[in-house]
Design a protein around this motif. Structure first.
Motif, PDB file in Angstrom:
ATOM      1  N   LEU A  67       0.866  -1.170   0.000  1.00 44.74           N
ATOM      2  CA  LEU A  67       0.000   0.000   0.000  1.00 44.74           C
ATOM      3  C   LEU A  67       0.904   1.221   0.000  1.00 44.74           C
ATOM      4  O   LEU A  67       1.949   1.226   0.651  1.00 44.74           O
ATOM      5  CB  LEU A  67      -0.886   0.032   1.241  1.00 44.74           C
ATOM      6  N   THR A  68       0.505   2.262  -0.716  1.00 48.21           N
ATOM      7  CA  THR A  68       1.384   3.418  -0.790  1.00 48.21           C
ATOM      8  C   THR A  68       0.597   4.711  -0.896  1.00 48.21           C
ATOM      9  O   THR A  68      -0.621   4.704  -1.091  1.00 48.21           O
ATOM     10  CB  THR A  68       2.354   3.286  -1.977  1.00 48.21           C
ATOM     11  N   THR A  69       1.322   5.821  -0.752  1.00 50.74           N
ATOM     12  CA  THR A  69       0.749   7.150  -0.944  1.00 50.74           C
ATOM     13  C   THR A  69       1.550   7.875  -2.010  1.00 50.74           C
ATOM     14  O   THR A  69       2.739   7.600  -2.216  1.00 50.74           O
ATOM     15  CB  THR A  69       0.790   7.972   0.358  1.00 50.74           C
ATOM     16  N   ALA A  70       0.880   8.810  -2.683  1.00 49.08           N
ATOM     17  CA  ALA A  70       1.530   9.606  -3.718  1.00 49.08           C
ATOM     18  C   ALA A  70       0.599  10.748  -4.102  1.00 49.08           C
ATOM     19  O   ALA A  70      -0.561  10.793  -3.665  1.00 49.08           O
ATOM     20  CB  ALA A  70       1.846   8.743  -4.942  1.00 49.08           C
ATOM     21  N   SER A  71       1.101  11.660  -4.907  1.00 48.94           N
ATOM     22  CA  SER A  71       0.228  12.656  -5.521  1.00 48.94           C
ATOM     23  C   SER A  71      -0.596  11.979  -6.606  1.00 48.94           C
ATOM     24  O   SER A  71      -0.130  11.026  -7.234  1.00 48.94           O
ATOM     25  CB  SER A  71       1.056  13.791  -6.136  1.00 48.94           C
ATOM     26  N   PRO A  72      -1.821  12.453  -6.849  1.00 41.27           N
ATOM     27  CA  PRO A  72      -2.662  11.808  -7.869  1.00 41.27           C
ATOM     28  C   PRO A  72      -1.977  11.663  -9.227  1.00 41.27           C
ATOM     29  O   PRO A  72      -2.202  10.673  -9.929  1.00 41.27           O
ATOM     30  CB  PRO A  72      -3.880  12.731  -7.947  1.00 41.27           C
ATOM     31  N   LYS A  73      -1.102  12.616  -9.595  1.00 42.84           N
ATOM     32  CA  LYS A  73      -0.431  12.525 -10.897  1.00 42.84           C
ATOM     33  C   LYS A  73       0.489  11.305 -10.998  1.00 42.84           C
ATOM     34  O   LYS A  73       0.856  10.897 -12.103  1.00 42.84           O
ATOM     35  CB  LYS A  73       0.365  13.801 -11.167  1.00 42.84           C
ATOM     36  N   ASN A  74       0.856  10.743  -9.843  1.00 39.93           N
ATOM     37  CA  ASN A  74       1.760   9.587  -9.829  1.00 39.93           C
ATOM     38  C   ASN A  74       1.068   8.269  -9.483  1.00 39.93           C
ATOM     39  O   ASN A  74       1.744   7.256  -9.287  1.00 39.93           O
ATOM     40  CB  ASN A  74       2.903   9.834  -8.842  1.00 39.93           C
ATOM     41  N   PHE A  75      -0.261   8.289  -9.414  1.00 41.39           N
ATOM     42  CA  PHE A  75      -0.988   7.055  -9.090  1.00 41.39           C
ATOM     43  C   PHE A  75      -0.669   5.943 -10.078  1.00 41.39           C
ATOM     44  O   PHE A  75      -0.407   4.804  -9.687  1.00 41.39           O
ATOM     45  CB  PHE A  75      -2.497   7.325  -9.071  1.00 41.39           C
ATOM     46  N   ASP A  76      -0.709   6.258 -11.367  1.00 40.45           N
ATOM     47  CA  ASP A  76      -0.465   5.228 -12.383  1.00 40.45           C
ATOM     48  C   ASP A  76       0.960   4.678 -12.282  1.00 40.45           C
ATOM     49  O   ASP A  76       1.184   3.476 -12.456  1.00 40.45           O
ATOM     50  CB  ASP A  76      -0.703   5.784 -13.787  1.00 40.45           C
ATOM     51  N   LEU A  77       1.902   5.549 -11.988  1.00 41.59           N
ATOM     52  CA  LEU A  77       3.297   5.123 -11.860  1.00 41.59           C
ATOM     53  C   LEU A  77       3.450   4.065 -10.777  1.00 41.59           C
ATOM     54  O   LEU A  77       4.004   2.985 -11.018  1.00 41.59           O
ATOM     55  CB  LEU A  77       4.189   6.318 -11.538  1.00 41.59           C
ATOM     56  N   VAL A  78       2.971   4.348  -9.567  1.00 36.56           N
ATOM     57  CA  VAL A  78       3.201   3.410  -8.458  1.00 36.56           C
ATOM     58  C   VAL A  78       2.410   2.127  -8.644  1.00 36.56           C
ATOM     59  O   VAL A  78       2.841   1.049  -8.204  1.00 36.56           O
ATOM     60  CB  VAL A  78       2.897   4.069  -7.095  1.00 36.56           C
ATOM     61  N   LYS A  79       1.279   2.205  -9.325  1.00 35.68           N
ATOM     62  CA  LYS A  79       0.530   0.980  -9.619  1.00 35.68           C
ATOM     63  C   LYS A  79       1.276   0.113 -10.627  1.00 35.68           C
ATOM     64  O   LYS A  79       1.295  -1.113 -10.511  1.00 35.68           O
ATOM     65  CB  LYS A  79      -0.870   1.324 -10.120  1.00 35.68           C
ATOM     66  N   ARG A  80       1.908   0.749 -11.623  1.00 33.37           N
ATOM     67  CA  ARG A  80       2.705  -0.015 -12.592  1.00 33.37           C
ATOM     68  C   ARG A  80       3.875  -0.710 -11.908  1.00 33.37           C
ATOM     69  O   ARG A  80       4.296  -1.793 -12.322  1.00 33.37           O
ATOM     70  CB  ARG A  80       3.234   0.903 -13.703  1.00 33.37           C
ATOM     71  N   LEU A  81       4.385  -0.103 -10.858  1.00 33.71           N
ATOM     72  CA  LEU A  81       5.508  -0.698 -10.136  1.00 33.71           C
ATOM     73  C   LEU A  81       5.082  -1.831  -9.226  1.00 33.71           C
ATOM     74  O   LEU A  81       5.937  -2.567  -8.723  1.00 33.71           O
ATOM     75  CB  LEU A  81       6.233   0.377  -9.322  1.00 33.71           C
ATOM     76  N   GLY A  82       3.766  -1.959  -8.973  1.00 29.56           N
ATOM     77  CA  GLY A  82       3.296  -3.110  -8.216  1.00 29.56           C
ATOM     78  C   GLY A  82       2.447  -2.826  -7.000  1.00 29.56           C
ATOM     79  O   GLY A  82       1.993  -3.763  -6.330  1.00 29.56           O
ATOM     80  N   ALA A  83       2.216  -1.545  -6.655  1.00 31.51           N
ATOM     81  CA  ALA A  83       1.378  -1.231  -5.497  1.00 31.51           C
ATOM     82  C   ALA A  83      -0.059  -1.677  -5.757  1.00 31.51           C
ATOM     83  O   ALA A  83      -0.603  -1.484  -6.846  1.00 31.51           O
ATOM     84  CB  ALA A  83       1.420   0.259  -5.204  1.00 31.51           C
ATOM     85  N   SER A  84      -0.687  -2.283  -4.740  1.00 27.92           N
ATOM     86  CA  SER A  84      -2.070  -2.736  -4.906  1.00 27.92           C
ATOM     87  C   SER A  84      -3.068  -1.616  -4.656  1.00 27.92           C
ATOM     88  O   SER A  84      -4.142  -1.598  -5.246  1.00 27.92           O
ATOM     89  CB  SER A  84      -2.356  -3.900  -3.948  1.00 27.92           C
ATOM     90  N   HIS A  85      -2.724  -0.673  -3.775  1.00 26.41           N
ATOM     91  CA  HIS A  85      -3.578   0.480  -3.482  1.00 26.41           C
ATOM     92  C   HIS A  85      -2.693   1.709  -3.335  1.00 26.41           C
ATOM     93  O   HIS A  85      -1.584   1.623  -2.797  1.00 26.41           O
ATOM     94  CB  HIS A  85      -4.363   0.287  -2.183  1.00 26.41           C
ATOM     95  N   VAL A  86      -3.188   2.844  -3.802  1.00 31.41           N
ATOM     96  CA  VAL A  86      -2.468   4.107  -3.625  1.00 31.41           C
ATOM     97  C   VAL A  86      -3.468   5.187  -3.241  1.00 31.41           C
ATOM     98  O   VAL A  86      -4.580   5.242  -3.761  1.00 31.41           O
ATOM     99  CB  VAL A  86      -1.701   4.497  -4.910  1.00 31.41           C
ATOM    100  N   PHE A  87      -3.055   6.041  -2.300  1.00 29.74           N
ATOM    101  CA  PHE A  87      -3.920   7.107  -1.802  1.00 29.74           C
ATOM    102  C   PHE A  87      -3.161   8.424  -1.802  1.00 29.74           C
ATOM    103  O   PHE A  87      -1.935   8.457  -1.641  1.00 29.74           O
ATOM    104  CB  PHE A  87      -4.401   6.776  -0.382  1.00 29.74           C
ATOM    105  N   ASP A  88      -3.908   9.504  -1.974  1.00 30.98           N
ATOM    106  CA  ASP A  88      -3.348  10.845  -1.963  1.00 30.98           C
ATOM    107  C   ASP A  88      -2.898  11.188  -0.546  1.00 30.98           C
ATOM    108  O   ASP A  88      -3.702  11.248   0.370  1.00 30.98           O
ATOM    109  CB  ASP A  88      -4.407  11.841  -2.446  1.00 30.98           C
ATOM    110  N   TYR A  89      -1.601  11.419  -0.359  1.00 32.59           N
ATOM    111  CA  TYR A  89      -1.083  11.675   0.995  1.00 32.59           C
ATOM    112  C   TYR A  89      -1.593  12.986   1.572  1.00 32.59           C
ATOM    113  O   TYR A  89      -1.516  13.211   2.787  1.00 32.59           O
ATOM    114  CB  TYR A  89       0.448  11.645   0.992  1.00 32.59           C
ATOM    115  N   LYS A  90      -2.119  13.876   0.714  1.00 32.06           N
ATOM    116  CA  LYS A  90      -2.671  15.146   1.201  1.00 32.06           C
ATOM    117  C   LYS A  90      -4.136  15.029   1.613  1.00 32.06           C
ATOM    118  O   LYS A  90      -4.684  15.957   2.211  1.00 32.06           O
ATOM    119  CB  LYS A  90      -2.522  16.221   0.121  1.00 32.06           C
ATOM    120  N   SER A  91      -4.762  13.924   1.297  1.00 36.31           N
ATOM    121  CA  SER A  91      -6.171  13.746   1.621  1.00 36.31           C
ATOM    122  C   SER A  91      -6.365  13.625   3.127  1.00 36.31           C
ATOM    123  O   SER A  91      -5.619  12.904   3.803  1.00 36.31           O
ATOM    124  CB  SER A  91      -6.720  12.497   0.929  1.00 36.31           C
ATOM    125  N   PRO A  92      -7.387  14.287   3.692  1.00 38.86           N
ATOM    126  CA  PRO A  92      -7.642  14.158   5.136  1.00 38.86           C
ATOM    127  C   PRO A  92      -8.088  12.756   5.529  1.00 38.86           C
ATOM    128  O   PRO A  92      -8.050  12.404   6.705  1.00 38.86           O
ATOM    129  CB  PRO A  92      -8.745  15.189   5.383  1.00 38.86           C
TER     130      PRO A  92
END
Length: 229
Positions: free
Chosen positions: A184-209
């Motif tokens: 599971l990981t966090t990133a900016s929305p612009k990088n969601f596709d990147l981290v998913k391609r690398l293998g993350a199963s879930h990604v969330f915006d680290y700035k989200s409350p």
């Protein structure tokens, strides 16, 4: 690029001797050099005073071409494209640092660059992967099981990588997945596709409350392998 004393700016550009590779070492002609936070921290922080002998050269990450090999070297030959993590920060030997035209590298801290990677891309690889490996696999830290290629089978444990789109974060996702962990990981929305391609199963915006709540929900009922920030 010489630093004359602690916290001294600007640096000075002047000649430096070319190192001669010893056993299990190579000499490379530098083609691309990466810059890391440690390169200013060791120069400006009082924590590192006394650890560095001045005048000094800085720099850890480098990519270039092998121009000479030491005794016992079978892994590389002259002309190979290589990326490596220089050992000068530990050895205090200026010929083993990277902010210069040539650098001595240890063969166990170097790797051949695949043909589809540029020198610039490869130069960002060594310290990021080394930092990641230390945090994930050293027994003093998370002490996870080691990765393999092909990847280990999933073992049913989840790892949180906070900041998955950074150089270290990208390496952590790939190494953890190769070791059989769900990431599971966090990133900016612009990088969601990147981290998913690398293998993350879930990604969330680290700035989200709701980022923490979302992570907890995604990990519910799963065994935690730890957190890598």
């Amino acid at each position: 690029v010489w630093i004359t004393s602690h916290n001294a700016f600007p640096f000075e550009v002047k000649p430096a001797p070319v190192g001669v590779p010893e056993e299990n070492q190579i000499l490379i002609r530098n083609r691309a050099i990466a810059i890391n936070p440690i390169d200013y921290k060791v120069q400006t922080s009082s924590v590192h005073r006394g650890q560095i002998i001045y005048p000094t050269i800085l720099g850890e990450d480098v990519a270039g071409e092998v121009v000479a090999v030491g005794s016992g070297v079978t892994k590389f030959k002259i002309g190979d494209r290589v990326a490596g993590l220089a050992a000068g920060f530990l050895t205090n030997k200026n010929e083993e640092k990277t902010f210069q035209a040539y650098t001595i590298l240890r063969t166990d801290l170097s790797v051949q660059i695949p043909e589809n990677y540029s020198f610039q891309e490869a130069s960002a690889f060594p310290l990021a992967v080394g930092t990641t490996a230390a945090g994930l696999f050293n027994t003093d830290f998370l002490s996870l099981r080691l990765p393999s290629f092909p990847a280990q089978k999933p073992i049913g444990e989840v790892l949180l990588v906070w900041g998955g789109a950074s150089a270290v974060g990208c390496a952590a996702i790939q190494l953890a997945v190769a070791a059989g962990y769900e990431v599971l990981t966090t990133a900016s929305p612009k990088n969601f596709d990147l981290v998913k391609r690398l293998g993350a199963s879930h990604v969330f915006d680290y700035k989200s409350p709701t980022a923490v709540a979302n992570l907890l929900k995604a990990a519910e009922g799963k065994r935690s392998a730890g957190v890598f920030d």
